[in-house]
Design a protein around this motif. Sequence first.
Motif, PDB file in Angstrom:
ATOM      1  N   ALA A 100      -3.662   3.216  11.517  1.00  0.00           N
ATOM      2  CA  ALA A 100      -2.903   4.284  10.866  1.00  0.00           C
ATOM      3  C   ALA A 100      -2.732   3.997   9.375  1.00  0.00           C
ATOM      4  O   ALA A 100      -2.892   4.895   8.540  1.00  0.00           O
ATOM      5  CB  ALA A 100      -1.540   4.448  11.542  1.00  0.00           C
ATOM      6  N   ALA A 101      -2.413   2.748   9.026  1.00  0.00           N
ATOM      7  CA  ALA A 101      -2.234   2.382   7.616  1.00  0.00           C
ATOM      8  C   ALA A 101      -3.546   2.520   6.847  1.00  0.00           C
ATOM      9  O   ALA A 101      -3.561   3.002   5.705  1.00  0.00           O
ATOM     10  CB  ALA A 101      -1.694   0.953   7.507  1.00  0.00           C
ATOM     11  N   LEU A 102      -4.643   2.118   7.455  1.00  0.00           N
ATOM     12  CA  LEU A 102      -5.950   2.232   6.797  1.00  0.00           C
ATOM     13  C   LEU A 102      -6.342   3.704   6.617  1.00  0.00           C
ATOM     14  O   LEU A 102      -6.878   4.090   5.572  1.00  0.00           O
ATOM     15  CB  LEU A 102      -7.015   1.490   7.594  1.00  0.00           C
ATOM     16  N   ASN A 103      -6.070   4.515   7.612  1.00  0.00           N
ATOM     17  CA  ASN A 103      -6.392   5.943   7.510  1.00  0.00           C
ATOM     18  C   ASN A 103      -5.501   6.656   6.499  1.00  0.00           C
ATOM     19  O   ASN A 103      -5.942   7.590   5.836  1.00  0.00           O
ATOM     20  CB  ASN A 103      -6.279   6.613   8.883  1.00  0.00           C
ATOM     21  N   ALA A 104      -4.264   6.207   6.353  1.00  0.00           N
ATOM     22  CA  ALA A 104      -3.330   6.836   5.418  1.00  0.00           C
ATOM     23  C   ALA A 104      -3.674   6.520   3.963  1.00  0.00           C
ATOM     24  O   ALA A 104      -3.365   7.312   3.071  1.00  0.00           O
ATOM     25  CB  ALA A 104      -1.903   6.383   5.720  1.00  0.00           C
ATOM     26  N   GLU A 105      -4.280   5.390   3.727  1.00  0.00           N
ATOM     27  CA  GLU A 105      -4.606   4.968   2.354  1.00  0.00           C
ATOM     28  C   GLU A 105      -6.061   4.493   2.295  1.00  0.00           C
ATOM     29  O   GLU A 105      -6.351   3.323   2.512  1.00  0.00           O
ATOM     30  CB  GLU A 105      -3.653   3.852   1.916  1.00  0.00           C
ATOM     31  N   PRO A 106      -6.991   5.399   2.010  1.00  0.00           N
ATOM     32  CA  PRO A 106      -8.419   5.076   2.049  1.00  0.00           C
ATOM     33  C   PRO A 106      -8.880   3.983   1.080  1.00  0.00           C
ATOM     34  O   PRO A 106      -9.969   3.433   1.255  1.00  0.00           O
ATOM     35  CB  PRO A 106      -9.098   6.406   1.702  1.00  0.00           C
ATOM     36  N   SER A 107      -8.070   3.630   0.091  1.00  0.00           N
ATOM     37  CA  SER A 107      -8.487   2.585  -0.855  1.00  0.00           C
ATOM     38  C   SER A 107      -8.151   1.181  -0.354  1.00  0.00           C
ATOM     39  O   SER A 107      -8.522   0.196  -0.986  1.00  0.00           O
ATOM     40  CB  SER A 107      -7.830   2.815  -2.220  1.00  0.00           C
ATOM     41  N   THR A 108      -7.466   1.088   0.773  1.00  0.00           N
ATOM     42  CA  THR A 108      -7.074  -0.225   1.292  1.00  0.00           C
ATOM     43  C   THR A 108      -8.167  -0.834   2.159  1.00  0.00           C
ATOM     44  O   THR A 108      -9.096  -0.151   2.596  1.00  0.00           O
ATOM     45  CB  THR A 108      -5.778  -0.123   2.120  1.00  0.00           C
ATOM     46  N   LYS A 109      -8.024  -2.137   2.379  1.00  0.00           N
ATOM     47  CA  LYS A 109      -8.951  -2.880   3.236  1.00  0.00           C
ATOM     48  C   LYS A 109      -8.157  -3.662   4.268  1.00  0.00           C
ATOM     49  O   LYS A 109      -6.989  -3.990   4.062  1.00  0.00           O
ATOM     50  CB  LYS A 109      -9.792  -3.857   2.419  1.00  0.00           C
ATOM     51  N   ALA A 110      -8.811  -3.980   5.356  1.00  0.00           N
ATOM     52  CA  ALA A 110      -8.216  -4.842   6.381  1.00  0.00           C
ATOM     53  C   ALA A 110      -8.772  -6.244   6.192  1.00  0.00           C
ATOM     54  O   ALA A 110      -9.987  -6.441   6.135  1.00  0.00           O
ATOM     55  CB  ALA A 110      -8.566  -4.340   7.774  1.00  0.00           C
ATOM     56  N   ARG A 111      -7.885  -7.220   6.071  1.00  0.00           N
ATOM     57  CA  ARG A 111      -8.285  -8.631   5.986  1.00  0.00           C
ATOM     58  C   ARG A 111      -8.030  -9.251   7.350  1.00  0.00           C
ATOM     59  O   ARG A 111      -6.912  -9.233   7.858  1.00  0.00           O
ATOM     60  CB  ARG A 111      -7.496  -9.368   4.917  1.00  0.00           C
ATOM     61  N   GLY A 136     -13.483   4.050  13.539  1.00  0.00           N
ATOM     62  CA  GLY A 136     -13.866   4.791  12.345  1.00  0.00           C
ATOM     63  C   GLY A 136     -13.587   4.091  11.033  1.00  0.00           C
ATOM     64  O   GLY A 136     -13.767   4.680   9.965  1.00  0.00           O
ATOM     65  N   ILE A 137     -13.164   2.836  11.066  1.00  0.00           N
ATOM     66  CA  ILE A 137     -12.930   2.086   9.829  1.00  0.00           C
ATOM     67  C   ILE A 137     -14.276   1.512   9.378  1.00  0.00           C
ATOM     68  O   ILE A 137     -14.928   0.794  10.129  1.00  0.00           O
ATOM     69  CB  ILE A 137     -11.903   0.951  10.038  1.00  0.00           C
ATOM     70  N   GLY A 138     -14.697   1.838   8.169  1.00  0.00           N
ATOM     71  CA  GLY A 138     -15.992   1.394   7.656  1.00  0.00           C
ATOM     72  C   GLY A 138     -16.055  -0.109   7.441  1.00  0.00           C
ATOM     73  O   GLY A 138     -15.065  -0.739   7.049  1.00  0.00           O
ATOM     74  N   ALA A 139     -17.222  -0.683   7.674  1.00  0.00           N
ATOM     75  CA  ALA A 139     -17.427  -2.125   7.487  1.00  0.00           C
ATOM     76  C   ALA A 139     -17.112  -2.554   6.061  1.00  0.00           C
ATOM     77  O   ALA A 139     -16.677  -3.690   5.836  1.00  0.00           O
ATOM     78  CB  ALA A 139     -18.860  -2.507   7.852  1.00  0.00           C
ATOM     79  N   ARG A 156      -4.292 -19.776  18.655  1.00  0.00           N
ATOM     80  CA  ARG A 156      -5.371 -18.932  19.191  1.00  0.00           C
ATOM     81  C   ARG A 156      -5.157 -17.478  18.785  1.00  0.00           C
ATOM     82  O   ARG A 156      -5.192 -16.578  19.606  1.00  0.00           O
ATOM     83  CB  ARG A 156      -5.409 -19.033  20.719  1.00  0.00           C
ATOM     84  N   ARG A 157      -4.961 -17.231  17.510  1.00  0.00           N
ATOM     85  CA  ARG A 157      -4.639 -15.880  17.069  1.00  0.00           C
ATOM     86  C   ARG A 157      -5.626 -15.355  16.039  1.00  0.00           C
ATOM     87  O   ARG A 157      -6.342 -16.112  15.391  1.00  0.00           O
ATOM     88  CB  ARG A 157      -3.237 -15.817  16.495  1.00  0.00           C
ATOM     89  N   VAL A 158      -5.589 -14.057  15.883  1.00  0.00           N
ATOM     90  CA  VAL A 158      -6.264 -13.358  14.791  1.00  0.00           C
ATOM     91  C   VAL A 158      -5.185 -12.528  14.121  1.00  0.00           C
ATOM     92  O   VAL A 158      -4.416 -11.835  14.783  1.00  0.00           O
ATOM     93  CB  VAL A 158      -7.414 -12.458  15.289  1.00  0.00           C
ATOM     94  N   GLU A 159      -5.103 -12.633  12.789  1.00  0.00           N
ATOM     95  CA  GLU A 159      -4.169 -11.830  12.013  1.00  0.00           C
ATOM     96  C   GLU A 159      -4.957 -10.774  11.250  1.00  0.00           C
ATOM     97  O   GLU A 159      -6.024 -11.060  10.703  1.00  0.00           O
ATOM     98  CB  GLU A 159      -3.393 -12.688  11.029  1.00  0.00           C
ATOM     99  N   VAL A 160      -4.416  -9.576  11.212  1.00  0.00           N
ATOM    100  CA  VAL A 160      -5.008  -8.471  10.456  1.00  0.00           C
ATOM    101  C   VAL A 160      -3.949  -7.971   9.500  1.00  0.00           C
ATOM    102  O   VAL A 160      -2.820  -7.676   9.913  1.00  0.00           O
ATOM    103  CB  VAL A 160      -5.460  -7.334  11.386  1.00  0.00           C
ATOM    104  N   LYS A 161      -4.299  -7.875   8.219  1.00  0.00           N
ATOM    105  CA  LYS A 161      -3.377  -7.380   7.198  1.00  0.00           C
ATOM    106  C   LYS A 161      -4.070  -6.308   6.380  1.00  0.00           C
ATOM    107  O   LYS A 161      -5.223  -6.463   5.989  1.00  0.00           O
ATOM    108  CB  LYS A 161      -2.926  -8.520   6.282  1.00  0.00           C
ATOM    109  N   VAL A 162      -3.359  -5.240   6.112  1.00  0.00           N
ATOM    110  CA  VAL A 162      -3.878  -4.176   5.260  1.00  0.00           C
ATOM    111  C   VAL A 162      -3.466  -4.485   3.834  1.00  0.00           C
ATOM    112  O   VAL A 162      -2.294  -4.735   3.559  1.00  0.00           O
ATOM    113  CB  VAL A 162      -3.340  -2.797   5.710  1.00  0.00           C
ATOM    114  N   GLU A 163      -4.435  -4.481   2.931  1.00  0.00           N
ATOM    115  CA  GLU A 163      -4.173  -4.815   1.520  1.00  0.00           C
ATOM    116  C   GLU A 163      -4.672  -3.699   0.624  1.00  0.00           C
ATOM    117  O   GLU A 163      -5.642  -3.087   0.861  1.00  0.00           O
ATOM    118  CB  GLU A 163      -4.899  -6.089   1.087  1.00  0.00           C
TER     119      GLU A 163
END
Length: 152
Positions: A77-88, A121-124, A145-152
């Motif tokens: 939702a955060a990535l779709n709301a702000e197209p200039s952001t990336k997921a790390r 639908g999030i582009g590579a 044993r985790r994976v963290e995802v952050k929107v920047e």
Amino acid sequence: MGDASATHGVSEAALTAPATDVGGPVDSGAIDASGPTEAVDSEASTPASSGSAKLYFDVGSATPPASAEADLAGVVAALNAEPSTKARISGFHDESGGAATNAELAKERAQAVQGWLESQGIGADRIVLDKPMVTTGGGSAEEARRVEVKVE
């Protein structure tokens, strides 16, 4: 969710099956696995919010946990709301076992999450995979044993 080829070989069933451990940031899904992994104190992690998520994997597995879809909904939702952001995406592992094996598993975990985000639908080009990191400190085995995802 789409076919397995659109999700880097991660099928819809893999997102709900039990979970398998894997170097600086690299864009477009490529990971620099050369060199040693970085150590990170698990106690310094940030709490999850709508623009971030933590996914906890089973021992020895890169299959996303059953909660992955719900855990990542806010990230999408955060990535779709702000197209200039990336997921790390950052994959973590502990110090036990072989360093190369653990680093590879952390990498595979991060790539599974990447594949799921792409299936939504999030582009590579909007996904950055960090070098796998070793969890140190007094954190739980699950934190390692985790994976963290952050929107920047």
